[in-house]
Structure formats: C-alpha cells, structure tokens
Motif scaffolding. Structure first.
Motif, PDB file in Angstrom:
ATOM      1  N   ASN A 128       0.815  -1.204   0.000  1.00 17.38           N
ATOM      2  CA  ASN A 128       0.000   0.000   0.000  1.00 17.38           C
ATOM      3  C   ASN A 128       0.856   1.264   0.000  1.00 17.38           C
ATOM      4  OD1 ASN A 128      -2.599   0.934  -0.154  1.00 17.38           O
ATOM      5  ND2 ASN A 128      -2.542   1.560   1.997  1.00 17.38           N
ATOM      6  N   ALA A 129       1.898   1.243   0.811  1.00 14.18           N
ATOM      7  CA  ALA A 129       2.763   2.425   0.880  1.00 14.18           C
ATOM      8  C   ALA A 129       3.382   2.712  -0.483  1.00 14.18           C
ATOM      9  CB  ALA A 129       3.862   2.212   1.921  1.00 14.18           C
ATOM     10  N   TRP A 130       3.762   1.673  -1.178  1.00 10.47           N
ATOM     11  CA  TRP A 130       4.331   1.849  -2.520  1.00 10.47           C
ATOM     12  C   TRP A 130       3.297   2.466  -3.454  1.00 10.47           C
ATOM     13  CZ3 TRP A 130       8.714   2.262  -4.967  1.00 10.47           C
ATOM     14  CH2 TRP A 130       8.815   1.985  -6.325  1.00 10.47           C
ATOM     15  N   ALA A 131       2.095   1.952  -3.358  1.00  8.15           N
ATOM     16  CA  ALA A 131       1.037   2.485  -4.215  1.00  8.15           C
ATOM     17  C   ALA A 131       0.824   3.972  -3.931  1.00  8.15           C
ATOM     18  CB  ALA A 131      -0.249   1.704  -3.999  1.00  8.15           C
ATOM     19  N   GLU A 132       0.815   4.352  -2.659  1.00  3.17           N
ATOM     20  CA  GLU A 132       0.624   5.767  -2.326  1.00  3.17           C
ATOM     21  C   GLU A 132       1.719   6.629  -2.933  1.00  3.17           C
ATOM     22  OE1 GLU A 132      -1.800   7.106  -0.656  1.00  3.17           O
ATOM     23  OE2 GLU A 132      -2.806   5.303   0.082  1.00  3.17           O
ATOM     24  N   HIS A 133       2.934   6.105  -2.920  1.00  2.00           N
ATOM     25  CA  HIS A 133       4.052   6.929  -3.381  1.00  2.00           C
ATOM     26  C   HIS A 133       4.234   6.904  -4.884  1.00  2.00           C
ATOM     27  CE1 HIS A 133       5.364   7.113   0.849  1.00  2.00           C
ATOM     28  NE2 HIS A 133       5.935   8.222   0.456  1.00  2.00           N
ATOM     29  N   LYS A 134       3.912   5.787  -5.518  1.00  2.00           N
ATOM     30  CA  LYS A 134       4.312   5.670  -6.922  1.00  2.00           C
ATOM     31  C   LYS A 134       3.180   5.306  -7.883  1.00  2.00           C
ATOM     32  CE  LYS A 134       8.807   6.271  -6.366  1.00  2.00           C
ATOM     33  NZ  LYS A 134       9.642   7.235  -7.070  1.00  2.00           N
ATOM     34  N   ILE A 135       2.066   4.797  -7.369  1.00  2.00           N
ATOM     35  CA  ILE A 135       1.052   4.333  -8.314  1.00  2.00           C
ATOM     36  C   ILE A 135      -0.179   5.242  -8.345  1.00  2.00           C
ATOM     37  CG2 ILE A 135      -0.503   2.435  -8.887  1.00  2.00           C
ATOM     38  CD1 ILE A 135       1.623   0.510  -7.852  1.00  2.00           C
ATOM     39  N   LYS A 136      -0.710   5.583  -7.175  1.00  2.76           N
ATOM     40  CA  LYS A 136      -1.956   6.357  -7.138  1.00  2.76           C
ATOM     41  C   LYS A 136      -1.673   7.835  -7.394  1.00  2.76           C
ATOM     42  CE  LYS A 136      -4.050   3.313  -3.723  1.00  2.76           C
ATOM     43  NZ  LYS A 136      -4.302   3.254  -2.282  1.00  2.76           N
ATOM     44  N   LYS A 137      -1.469   8.148  -8.637  1.00  2.23           N
ATOM     45  CA  LYS A 137      -1.157   9.525  -9.009  1.00  2.23           C
ATOM     46  C   LYS A 137      -2.330  10.431  -8.653  1.00  2.23           C
ATOM     47  CE  LYS A 137      -0.250  12.200 -13.146  1.00  2.23           C
ATOM     48  NZ  LYS A 137      -0.183  12.145 -14.598  1.00  2.23           N
ATOM     49  N   PRO A 138      -2.087  11.534  -7.921  1.00  2.00           N
ATOM     50  CA  PRO A 138      -3.195  12.393  -7.503  1.00  2.00           C
ATOM     51  C   PRO A 138      -3.813  13.105  -8.703  1.00  2.00           C
ATOM     52  CG  PRO A 138      -1.087  13.357  -6.896  1.00  2.00           C
ATOM     53  CD  PRO A 138      -0.788  11.992  -7.428  1.00  2.00           C
ATOM     54  N   GLN A 139      -5.114  13.357  -8.586  1.00  2.00           N
ATOM     55  CA  GLN A 139      -5.832  13.997  -9.691  1.00  2.00           C
ATOM     56  C   GLN A 139      -5.751  15.511  -9.558  1.00  2.00           C
ATOM     57  OE1 GLN A 139      -6.978  12.102 -12.234  1.00  2.00           O
ATOM     58  NE2 GLN A 139      -5.961  10.505 -11.048  1.00  2.00           N
ATOM     59  N   VAL A 140      -4.564  16.060  -9.677  1.00  3.02           N
ATOM     60  CA  VAL A 140      -4.426  17.511  -9.647  1.00  3.02           C
ATOM     61  C   VAL A 140      -3.577  17.919 -10.845  1.00  3.02           C
ATOM     62  CG1 VAL A 140      -4.582  17.699  -7.135  1.00  3.02           C
ATOM     63  CG2 VAL A 140      -2.348  17.389  -8.208  1.00  3.02           C
ATOM     64  N   ALA A 141      -3.662  19.205 -11.182  1.00  2.00           N
ATOM     65  CA  ALA A 141      -2.840  19.686 -12.298  1.00  2.00           C
ATOM     66  C   ALA A 141      -1.398  19.783 -11.822  1.00  2.00           C
ATOM     67  CB  ALA A 141      -3.329  21.054 -12.741  1.00  2.00           C
ATOM     68  N   PRO A 142      -0.437  19.506 -12.711  1.00  2.18           N
ATOM     69  CA  PRO A 142       0.953  19.606 -12.283  1.00  2.18           C
ATOM     70  C   PRO A 142       1.297  21.032 -11.870  1.00  2.18           C
ATOM     71  CG  PRO A 142       0.787  18.929 -14.596  1.00  2.18           C
ATOM     72  CD  PRO A 142      -0.591  19.025 -14.082  1.00  2.18           C
ATOM     73  N   LEU A 143       1.995  21.153 -10.757  1.00  2.00           N
ATOM     74  CA  LEU A 143       2.357  22.465 -10.241  1.00  2.00           C
ATOM     75  C   LEU A 143       3.565  23.019 -10.976  1.00  2.00           C
ATOM     76  CD1 LEU A 143       2.013  24.085  -7.112  1.00  2.00           C
ATOM     77  CD2 LEU A 143       4.406  23.453  -7.346  1.00  2.00           C
ATOM     78  N   ALA A 144       4.452  22.130 -11.372  1.00  2.00           N
ATOM     79  CA  ALA A 144       5.648  22.592 -12.057  1.00  2.00           C
ATOM     80  C   ALA A 144       6.234  21.456 -12.864  1.00  2.00           C
ATOM     81  CB  ALA A 144       6.688  23.099 -11.069  1.00  2.00           C
TER      82      ALA A 144
END
Ligand code: HEM
Ligand SMILES: [Cu+2]
Ligand SMILES: [Cu+2]
Lengths: 249, 598
Positions: A109-125
């Motif tokens: 799960n921790a891996w998924a949080e960090h690398k798989i579940k990409k947040p649905q926000v616009a890229p900041l930079a």
C-alpha cells in the motif's frame, strides 16, 4: 582461546545494536520528515528494523553461544554425529517464509501511495534536470505549459505547504534523480520521458534537492532547494518571478 | 613427497629448458598452475582496487585536500588536489576492478580451477586448453583497464553500472572518451574468460567425477562452483550483447540506448531512438545473478571449512544444495530491484519486490544450517575457521540489510545512498573476501605443500574484522540519513554537512584496514618459501583433495580415487578417528586399503 574468540564475536551484536540505538540521538539516522506520506516509509523502515534486529541479535548470539559452548578445548563431549533434521528445516523455512510474505504484502500500500496512485491535480511545475542544474518551469496563470506566460527558474522549487504537489519530471540529457531526503521522495529522471512525482509538504522551510543518480563529473554539485511556503507567499513568489521575467524580455 | 618433483617432469622433454619452463609455469595446461596464476593475478588486482578505494575515502574524509605524497605527482595543475572527474573515475574503476578482476575470478578462476578436479577426483579439467585461454584472455582485459587510465580524458567514469546516456554519449562525459570504450572491451574480455571457465567447469563436474562420486557426494564448494558456472552460462550472453550494443552506440553511432532529443551543450547528442532503461534491464539481468556468482562459491567454501573445524557433518546438506539452487533460480527474476526508482512501471516494481523478498529465504536457510553445523561440534579455532565464522557473522548483516532495500517504499529513501554501499560491502567484503582469506589459509597447504602461519593469520583476521566493521557499519547510518553515493563532495548539502566526522572515522578505519592486509601478504609470501612442510591431510579433512599429495603432481592423484561416502563424515561412529575420508574403504574392506601412506 575459544572463549576469547566467542567473546570477540559477541561484540558484533552488542556494538551493532548500541550503534543503531544511539544513531538517531546523534542525528545520524533518517532525517526529519516534513511530508504527509513520508511516515509510511519511516514506519516500514522501523518495522523491518525490529524484525531484522531480532533476527540479527538472535543469530549472532547463537553464533557466540555455540562457539563458547562447543570449543574443542573446553568441551569434553564428542561431536554430535548428525546430518540434519527435517523438522528443523521445515520450521526455519516456513517461519521466515511467512514473515517475509507478510512483509511483502504489508508494504504494497505504501508503494502504491508513493508511486502508483497519481493524484488527480494539475501539475504544479515541470522540473527538467540537465548537467548540472535543475530547470524549473511553472505553468503560469493559465495553468498550461508551453504558453507564453510560463515562468522559469533554476535550482529553486517553491511549493505551497499542505497541498498535494504534482511535478512533471524530465531530463534533457543523461539520467538524474530527484531526491528530497526530508520528504522521502526519490525518482530518476529519464531523457525522453515525463515521470510524475508527487508529495505534500507539511512544514514550511528550505530543504535540499539532491541529485541522486550519477550524471557526470559535476554530479556532486547538482544541488537544488525546495522551498515550502504558505499559499500567499507562493503566489507572491510566482508573480515576482513573472515580473522579473518580463523585465528582461 | 619426492613424487611431486618427478611428476612435474611429466612435460615432454623435447625442447629447451626455457620452453619447458614456459609450458610448466606460464602457458601451463595444468589446472593447478592456472588456478595459482589466477590467484596471484587477482591478489595483485586486489591491491590496485584497494588503493583506488583509499583514494575515494580520502576525498570523502578530507574533500579537496591535496592527496598526501602522490597528489602533487598526479595533479600538478590542481596543486595536488583531486579534480571531481577523477573522483568519478576512482569509484568507477574501484568497483569494476573489484567485481570483474578480483571477486569473480578469484572464486571461479583461482579456487574453482584449483579445487574442482581435486575435489571430484579428476586428473585435470575437461578442456585444459580452454582453461589456459580463460586465464590468458584476462590479460587483454587487464591491459584495457590499465591503458584506460592513460588515454586522453582518463578512465571510465560512468560507474560500474555504466548507465547510458552518460556512458553512451561522449559529449556527456568529456572526462572519458576512449576510456569508456576501453572499459567496455575490458569487460567483454572478462566475459569471454568467464564463459571459457564456465563451460569447462560444467563439463568437468558432469563428466569427470571419480567412481563413486555421485552428485550428492560432492562437497558444497563444488556445488557452489557448479551452480555459478550455470549462472554464468545463462547470464553472460545477455551482458555481452549489451556491452557490444553500447560499444556500437559509442563508436558507430547506433542508438540502442540513447533516446530522441538528448541535448548536451545545446546540441543534439546521440543517434536517438533508443531506450536508456533497456540497458538497465540487460545489465542487471546479468549483474544480479553476478552478485550470486560472487558469493555462492564462497558459501560453499565456508560450508566445507565450518564442517571440517567443527568436526561434525554439515547440517542439512541437501537443504543447503537446494538453497543454492533456489538462490540461483530466483536470482534470474529479481533484477528489477536495482531499478525501483528508475522510472520503470511501478507495478513491475511490486513483482520484483515480491521475488526479491523471497530470495532472502534460501539465504536464511543457509545461515541456520551453518549455525546448526557448529552446534554440538568440537570447534577448532584455526585462522581458516575464524574467517569462515566471520563470514557467517557478516553475511547475516548483509543479508538482513537486503530486506530493507527489497521493500520498495524503504528503497525510496535509501536507493543510491551509502546504505546500498554498506549492504554490498557486507556481503562482498564481510562475506566473500573473508571466505577467500579463509579459503587461502585452508587450501594453502594443498596448493604449496607448506603451512601458512596460524598466529599471523589470526592477527590478520582480528584486524581485518575490526576495521572492516569500522569502515562499513557506519555506512548504514549515513545511508539512512540519505547520504548519497558517488558524490565527490556531499557536504555542501545542508542535510549532510554534519556527516563529515563519521566519514573521517570510516576513512581512518579504511586506511588501517588496508595496512592490515600487509600482514596477510607478508604471511602469504613468507609461507610460500619458508612455511613448514606438510603431508597430505594437515586438517584431517575428508574431501578428496586431502588424499592427494601436497602439492599434487601432474595428474593429481597417485592412486585411483574411489569414493565411498559424502565429504562430511566427521566423528562418524564407524571409525575411531573423528574423520572418515571419502576414499577410505569401509571397515570390512579395510584389509585391501590401497591408499598409499605419506
Ligand atoms: C538476502 C539477500 C539479498 C537481498 C534481499 C538483496 C537485495 C538487494 C537490493 C534490493 C538491492 C538494490 C538496492 C538499490 O540499489 O536500491 C541490492 C543491491 C546490491 N546487492 Fe543485494 N541483496 C541480497 C544479497 C546480496 C548478495 C549475496 C550480494 C553479493 C554477494 C549482493 C550484492 C549487491 C550489490 C553489489 C548491490 C549493489 C549494486 C549497485 O547498485 O552498485 N546482494 N541488493
Ligand atoms: Cu547527478
Ligand atoms: Cu540484485
């Protein structure tokens, strides 16, 4: 002599354990974590540390004890003529197997949080690594890249605190790695690819942005800074950059 | 013993003494001579690799301070201070030399060559000429590596992993033009040598075992060598192909590993159309199995030494064999654990995590069996035994730290930091190198017919053990703090500035570790000429090599070895002595014992 040798080997678990226990007090350990999700990494690290620590002490002490007890000079028993034990083999195969399997599943799960579940926000930079600097580009007021209002900077990435930040990571030339030790973030940058990186900083301040993948002779000096500020300061910073940019054009 | 001298004369006396000398000692076809040639060559490279390591440590402890003594000679322009591009060459060449010129060839080339025919009861290798070639193709490799230091721009500087585009595009690393290409050729030659060795070892072990030497009567050393040879045969072609592709990218402008749009110095670089990750997959498909190539024979040697000096059968022989086979098999599906942060699909990371975690299992089984072997034994604390026990103690640390890195989320923090450096030095120095020192003490009498000095052997052990922990243990701490590897000067980062003193501690330990090795070399060379002479079986050990003369003559055995039992029958109730050589006939047949007394 066997006694002395066994005590010599006993130093390994004793000094080894003391060092690890003392290290955090001297700040020679996981650095301060200022991110929302970093605790998962630290928790897992400590969880594995406990399990491996027990195994470490157990096996090293067993080694010491057997050396102590079965020293030919002191031990008048004949050597045990045994070729092994099915029961023991099964026990010490299954027990670690179950523990390891548990560890494997537990961390997914921790891996998924960090690398798989990409947040649905616009890229900041967009961060583009090149020998030997970090090029930063913010999309500007229109929120889109590759438009005239894009804002550029070098080696300083400013992000708002307490917000999920999505970065598009690129490289212009060779491999680099975007490493934020205080946020438990690391991702290699690859030429020809855009790789998403995300984090949420929870404490304002300046932190190191380290290049962690060998990129040439100047790799050591490829240093950037991550500045975590309030939303207002963040916007003020972007406006200032934008004004400066217009002035030079 | 006089038999030996006579047997060396086996070489046909058709030509001048010079030619004869060349055939016996230089272009020898005898596996023992080739093994010893490998041994001394690799020890020589160990010294070079060690000096490079001290260069690295110097820079990390006293960054940009002129190197003592040699600084002014090497870098007159910089006032004796090491330039950063030189630092990148140092760690690249240190790792390349240690891996490709020390650890791999000292296990397979030196011990494998010397021990395989002796331990299975063969006269020699199946293909003596290939065997000789496997040593001599190391020389072009040596020359490539040495020459690369002197070409314009200096040696390779892209790390031993040589990740493109850095290693593929000359403009990316102005400090290494021809050096990187020479490096690639050097590694290709090493690969040819390993492949020649590999087919030879496999064939010899399958075809040339003495009567009675069933597979499950082979000592663990042979199992380690056998499975390593199989690993080499399957993994090496992939590396060789990748190396050639990189050579082509560098010299003919192909684009296997360089993608479109690489811009260096404002100019398009490389042919484009390639994939940097492809290299990483191919490279680690070899180099992960290679880390087992670098330890399985050592594990075998340790098993033999531990059993001999516990005077007790190896605990769980078959589980030990299956564990080695398991490590080797799983070893082919874990390579992606070096690429968790590479940008590879993160779902793939999960599968590699799972396989990697499971590979810790056979390692654990082996450790438990070693412990159970000394349990209930009658331990003799010889220098060889101390090194073998040191291996067990250090391998525990190296194996356990592997589990941290196998955990993908934890690897986010510690990948490419000194934590990794700690891990592989515990398995490679704490593990393999200690096993090598143990193996040298153990088999030296067989190789040269003389004993090494036990007292100095133990002094060497104690100092090596202390200082190796002094160098490598703190690396776990600074690694956890995020201290990155391969940085010429990490201290200008706020997060790492406070780690300078502990790095100085590590460097001082490293210097002392280096100095301690002088004791070993002194002991080795002194014993070579003046060590006390020994008979066939100074350790009262069971395996076949101990029934051959010390040193064995051409053809190895002066009788036909027939194997009656496994190699670990210590303290057997069948005989009065606490050992029971594999060639000793069982009691009822004892009357017709044919083994000559020494
Ligand atoms: C218990 C079994 C082991 C596990 C679970 C394990 C796991 C790992 C992992 C996950 C990495 C990659 C870390 C990273 O780059 O982030 C790694 C690196 C490495 N391991 Fe192991 N390992 C084990 C045993 C060994 C052994 C026995 C050897 C060698 C004899 C070895 C040699 C290496 C080397 C040389 C590297 C670093 C390569 C490099 O990046 O330069 N490991 N190991
Ligand atoms: Cu870099
Ligand atoms: Cu690996």
């Amino acid at each position: 002599m066997g006694r002395i040798w066994s005590l010599f080997f006993l130093l390994v678990p004793i000094l080894g354990t003391i060092t690890i226990v003392a290290a955090p007090y001297y700040d020679h350990w996981l650095p301060k974590d200022v991110s929302a999700e970093g605790y998962q990494v630290d928790h897992l690290f400590n969880f594995i540390l406990w399990i491996t620590g027990i195994v470490f002490i157990g096996t090293e002490v067993a080694l010491f004890w057997f050396m102590w007890k079965y020293d030919a000079e002191k031990n008048d028993q004949p050597a045990k003529y045994t070729h092994g034990s099915h029961h023991l083999e099964i026990v010490w195969t299954l027990l670690p197997a179950v523990t390891l399997l548990f560890m494997a599943i537990y961390q997914m799960n921790a891996w998924a949080e960090h690398k798989i579940k990409k947040p649905q926000v616009a890229p900041l930079a967009e961060v583009t690594a090149r020998q030997f600097e970090w090029r930063i580009r913010y999309p500007g007021p229109d929120g889109k890249f590759d438009t005239p209002d894009d804002i550029y900077d070098v080696n300083l990435l400013v992000v708002p605190v307490d917000e999920v930040v999505l970065i598009n990571l690129r490289s212009m030339d060779v491999l680099h790695s975007f490493f934020l030790p205080n946020l438990r973030v690391k991702q290699d940058a690859l030429p020809g690819r855009v790789i998403p990186v995300w984090f949420r900083a929870v404490e304002q301040g300046d932190y190191d942005l380290v290049c962690a993948e060998l990129c040439g002779w100047g790799h050591y000096k490829m240093k950037g800074r991550l500045r975590v500020v309030s939303r207002e300061e963040y916007e003020a910073h972007l406006q200032k950059l934008s004004r400066e940019q217009e002035a030079t054009q | 013993m006089s038999a030996t001298v006579a047997e060396h004369g086996h070489v046909e006396r058709t030509s001048s003494p010079v030619l004869e000398f060349l055939r016996t000692y230089v272009f020898s076809l005898d596996h023992k001579v080739i093994g010893i040639q490998f041994l001394f060559s690799t020890l020589f490279w160990l010294v070079i690799g060690g000096l490079l390591a001290l260069g690295i440590r110097w820079q990390l402890a006293w960054p940009w301070t002129p190197l003592p003594v040699i600084g002014k000679l090497l870098f007159p322009a910089e006032g004796g201070q090491m330039p950063p591009e030189f630092y990148t060459m140092l760690f690249t060449m240190h790792a390349s030399i240690m891996i490709f010129f020390v650890v791999i060839p000292i296990l397979a080339g030196a011990f494998g060559n010397f021990l395989i025919p002796l331990m299975i009861g063969a006269e020699d290798m199946a293909f003596p000429v290939l065997n000789m070639l496997s040593y001599w193709v190391m020389w072009p490799a040596f020359i490539c590596m040495i020459a690369s230091f002197f070409v314009e721009g200096g040696a390779a500087a892209a790390g031993w992993t040589a990740y493109p585009p850095l290693s593929a595009v000359e403009a990316a690393a102005p400090a290494s033009g021809a050096g990187q290409t020479l490096w690639l050729w050097g590694v290709i030659f090493v690969g040819i040598s390993s492949m020649l060795g590999s087919v030879n070892y496999m064939t010899t072990i399958i075809q040339m075992r003495a009567p009675g030497m069933t597979l499950f009567r082979m000592p663990m050393t042979i199992w380690g060598m056998f499975i390593t040879a199989i690993l080499q045969a399957f993994a090496l072609p992939v590396l060789t192909a990748a190396l050639f592709m990189l050579v082509l990218d560098r010299t003919l402008g192909t684009g296997f590993f360089v993608p479109e749009g690489v811009i260096i110095n404002n100019a398009q670089a490389g042919a484009g159309g390639g994939q940097p990750l492809l290299w990483q997959h191919l490279f680690w498909f070899y180099s992960h199995p290679a880390v087992y190539i670098m330890i399985l024979p050592a594990m075998g040697m340790v098993s033999d030494i531990v059993s001999t000096f516990s005077r007790k059968p190896l605990f769980g022989y078959k589980p030990m064999v299956f564990a080695i086979a398991g490590i080797a098999g799983l070893g082919f599906i874990v390579w992606g654990h070096h690429m968790f942060m590479s940008g590879m699909n993160p779902y793939l990371g999960l599968t590699f995590m799972l396989s990697t975690i499971m590979i810790a299992l056979p390692s654990a089984v082996k450790t438990f069996n070693w412990l159970a072997t000394i349990w209930g034994g009658r331990i003799q604390f010889t220098a060889a035994m101390l090194f073998a026990l040191g291996f067990v103690s250090m391998f525990i640390i190296g194996g356990l730290s592997g589990i941290f890195m196998a955990a993908t989320p934890v690897d986010i923090m510690i990948h490419d930091t000194y934590y990794i450096v700690a891990h592989f030095h515990y398995v490679l120095f704490g593990g393999t190198m200690l096993a090598v020192f143990g193996g040298i003490h153990y088999w030296f009498p067989k190789m040269f017919g003389r004993m090494m000095n036990e007292f100095w052997g133990k002094v060497h052990f104690v100092l090596t053990f202390i200082f190796l922990n002094g160098v490598f243990y703190p690396m776990h701490l600074v690694g956890a703090a995020g201290f990155p590897r391969r940085l010429a000067d990490p201290y200008h980062y706020e997060a790492f500035a406070h780690l300078l003193p502990i790095n100085q501690f590590m460097t001082i330990s490293a210097i002392l570790l280096g100095l301690s090795q002088l004791i070993f070399f002194g002991n080795l060379f002194y014993s070579l000429f003046w060590g006390p002479r020994v008979g066939r079986n100074p350790w009262k050990a069971n395996s076949l090599e101990w029934s051959a003369p010390s040193p064995p003559g051409h053809g190895n055995f002066d009788f036909q070895p027939i194997v009656y039992r496994g190699p670990y029958e210590y303290s057997s109730p069948e005989v009065d002595e606490d050992y029971y050589p594999q060639v000793q006939p069982p009691p009822e047949k004892a009357k017709v014992a044919e083994q000559p007394a020494d």
